[in-house]
Design a protein around this motif. Sequence first.
Motif: not given
Length: 238
Positions: A15-19, A45-48, A56, A58
Amino acid sequence: MDRTPAQLAEVIHGRSDVELGPMRNYLSAVTNPDRTPVHEVGPAFTAPSVEMADVRVTVSLGWQDPQFLGTFDRTAATRMIQVAISARSTDSSAEEPDIKSRAVDLPVREQIAWVRVVLGDLADYAYRILNDMAQLRVRPAFFVVFVDPPTPRLAPSDFKWLLVCGGRRAYPEKLVPENRELHIYLRRHGDMINADLVPHPQAPAPEVWAFEFVPSSPPPSPTGSAEWVLTDRSPSRR
């Protein structure tokens, strides 16, 4: 069919939304024996969620000196890395504001997947800490891994798990390692190190009572007569 933690971890990695950059930098500092550890409170960080809709997740990272929580080799500068995972509903169809953001229980397999994504190979040595407070209300999940920088290690048998997560009772649940050799070792020897076998190379030295003879009067006369007194030089009385 339910996916395994390893399969879920692969999904998260894609996934691209996890930094993960800040997490990687933080862990690099904590596990480096030549660097001064960074602040105990680390990045988050927070992600789905990958398994629950409208939820979501955290994930937060930190570290702590565990010397006062159990028996460790004091020369190893052991560090306890902590991962906390919480989840909240984001259901926009709920009418009550408090229901929209209520805490929810994340499946254990997804909790472990997030831990593996954050910790990488260190996750093979991680423990999930369970306590009685989770029976009363939804609480974040707590995971810890011990490192004698840069090498991960198992927990000592006398570790005080209760002081990490609170409550009246607490116990660890060892994560099943992906490393086959470690898996075999755990099956043969257990998932903790006997505290009685941990060396104490920097333990306080036993108290030594030292005595010395000193003259109680000026230097002896030519006749050689003098009175000598036994003087206590114990460190505890200096």
